[in-house]
Motif scaffolding. Sequence first.
Motif, PDB file in Angstrom:
ATOM      1  N   ARG A  89      -8.485   6.840  -2.020  1.00 34.95           N
ATOM      2  CA  ARG A  89     -10.366   5.979  -1.915  1.00 34.95           C
ATOM      3  C   ARG A  89     -10.501   4.490  -1.669  1.00 34.95           C
ATOM      4  O   ARG A  89     -10.874   4.242  -0.306  1.00 34.95           O
ATOM      5  CB  ARG A  89     -11.201   6.228  -2.944  1.00 34.95           C
ATOM      6  N   ASN A  90      -9.898   3.862  -1.558  1.00 35.05           N
ATOM      7  CA  ASN A  90      -9.684   3.142  -1.349  1.00 35.05           C
ATOM      8  C   ASN A  90      -9.009   3.079   0.335  1.00 35.05           C
ATOM      9  O   ASN A  90      -9.467   2.101   0.784  1.00 35.05           O
ATOM     10  CB  ASN A  90      -8.317   1.970  -2.184  1.00 35.05           C
ATOM     11  N   ARG A  91      -7.942   3.460   0.620  1.00 31.78           N
ATOM     12  CA  ARG A  91      -7.415   3.440   1.706  1.00 31.78           C
ATOM     13  C   ARG A  91      -8.903   4.339   2.982  1.00 31.78           C
ATOM     14  O   ARG A  91      -8.429   3.770   3.989  1.00 31.78           O
ATOM     15  CB  ARG A  91      -6.138   4.119   2.145  1.00 31.78           C
ATOM     16  N   MET A 130     -11.114   0.785   3.442  1.00 25.83           N
ATOM     17  CA  MET A 130      -9.861   0.161   4.452  1.00 25.83           C
ATOM     18  C   MET A 130     -10.399   0.189   5.725  1.00 25.83           C
ATOM     19  O   MET A 130     -10.722  -0.682   6.991  1.00 25.83           O
ATOM     20  CB  MET A 130      -9.019  -0.368   3.899  1.00 25.83           C
ATOM     21  N   GLU A 187      -7.491   7.320  -6.561  1.00 30.06           N
ATOM     22  CA  GLU A 187      -7.817   5.836  -6.319  1.00 30.06           C
ATOM     23  C   GLU A 187      -7.719   5.392  -4.798  1.00 30.06           C
ATOM     24  O   GLU A 187      -8.500   4.861  -4.277  1.00 30.06           O
ATOM     25  CB  GLU A 187      -7.906   4.937  -7.519  1.00 30.06           C
ATOM     26  N   SER A 188      -5.690   5.737  -5.043  1.00 29.37           N
ATOM     27  CA  SER A 188      -5.378   4.572  -4.140  1.00 29.37           C
ATOM     28  C   SER A 188      -6.449   5.972  -2.666  1.00 29.37           C
ATOM     29  O   SER A 188      -6.008   5.027  -1.566  1.00 29.37           O
ATOM     30  CB  SER A 188      -4.273   5.525  -4.080  1.00 29.37           C
ATOM     31  N   THR A 209       0.773  -1.877  -0.059  1.00 26.32           N
ATOM     32  CA  THR A 209       0.218  -0.079  -0.294  1.00 26.32           C
ATOM     33  C   THR A 209       0.393   0.966  -0.453  1.00 26.32           C
ATOM     34  O   THR A 209       0.360   2.335   0.301  1.00 26.32           O
ATOM     35  CB  THR A 209      -1.106   0.011   1.057  1.00 26.32           C
TER      36      THR A 209
END
Length: 247
Positions: A230-232, A235, A227-228, A158
């Motif tokens: 939003r992904n975090r 999570m 995107e990273s 990540t």
Amino acid sequence: MTLFFTGRFQDAGAPQETKPERTFEDPTEARRYRRTMEAKALQEAETVRVFQEAAVRFRHCDRPAEAADAGWGLWPPPAGPAEALLPKLARVPRTDVVVMGTLDRLPQGSTRLYKGKPGPTNPDDLTDRSAAELSTWLADHPGEGLTLYVTVSVTVNTLREGAVVEIINHELAAHAEPFADFLVAESNAPGTGVLGTAVEQHELLFTGNPRYRLIGARYVTGYDDAESYRNRMLMDTYARATLPPGV
């Protein structure tokens, strides 16, 4: 205010300590060790690069609310912050703010308030005291310095700019800023500071922390690694942070 150290290193831009090179009698072992150290150096360099880029992006997004933010419902103040966060944190009385970036087993963050300098043997962790308890402590220790110690951890998988920016935003907006507001209020008028619990701070992230939303919206609409980010966010099912509607 000190920002963005990485792991066991000193400031990411400072020269690293040089250790004597190991020697091996077995050439195969020597080659294996050399390849391991080269891979480690590459990973360390990549970690420093990502954290430095995230620091730059965060600073770019950290501005007071502006007319352009009206579409997100974050302007004019008090709907959105009237000042940038990093300069605000730098002015907190008797307090250093340190942000430490590391590679670890989980992508996560932590914000702790210490008397003096933090460390594994420092018993003076003031983080979990109530507002009344902390107010009393401050009054009883008028000459003591404090440290707001923020850790930002990501994994190798990540290690992305957007993930780092999200965790920084979460920790500084949701946790460091409330401590800063409390300490400023106590400095101006002892006994008047207000400080919510970590649970309450996370609830505000879910219902709409203006600072987090403003910085987050600027990042995901202005930079390539949205995107990273939003992904975090997805999570972190405990905090459930949200951006402005439509972002």
